[in-house]
Design a protein around this motif. Structure first.
Motif: not given
Length: 97
Positions: A10-11, A13-14, A18, A84-88
């Motif tokens: 994840f990013a 920012t997650t 989350q 939506e939760s920031g998956r990279v």
């Protein structure tokens, strides 16, 4: 049997909240899937995780159950939440055991 293992990155920012929500939603999938022998999810605490924070695991009875899993609307909703939760990035492994 088929083991389906997914590692998700994840990013920055997650939030931890989350990540926990991803785990909780994934675990709730069990009651909406057929052909599942086991389903687990958790936050990866390994120091060697290479940035992959969440591990998702499902053991299916057979390949047909795995194939039905992908398009399942409940699975698709969890997948959308993960994005939506920031998956990279994610790594998917399927093995027959």
């Amino acid at each position: 049997m088929i083991d389906h293992i997914v590692l998700v990155k994840f990013a920055d920012t997650t939030t931890q909240e989350q990540l926990q929500e991803v785990v909780d939603r994934f675990k709730a999938l069990r009651s909406h899937l057929t052909g599942v022998i086991d389903l687990q999810a958790g936050i990866n605490f390994s120091e060697k995780n290479q940035g992959y924070q969440v591990v998702l695991y499902v053991r299916f009875e057979d390949r047909a159950a795995l194939e039905a899993y992908g398009p399942n609307p409940h699975h698709q909703a969890v997948a959308a939440f993960i994005r939506e939760s920031g998956r990279v990035d994610s790594i998917v492994n399927d093995i027959e055991i």
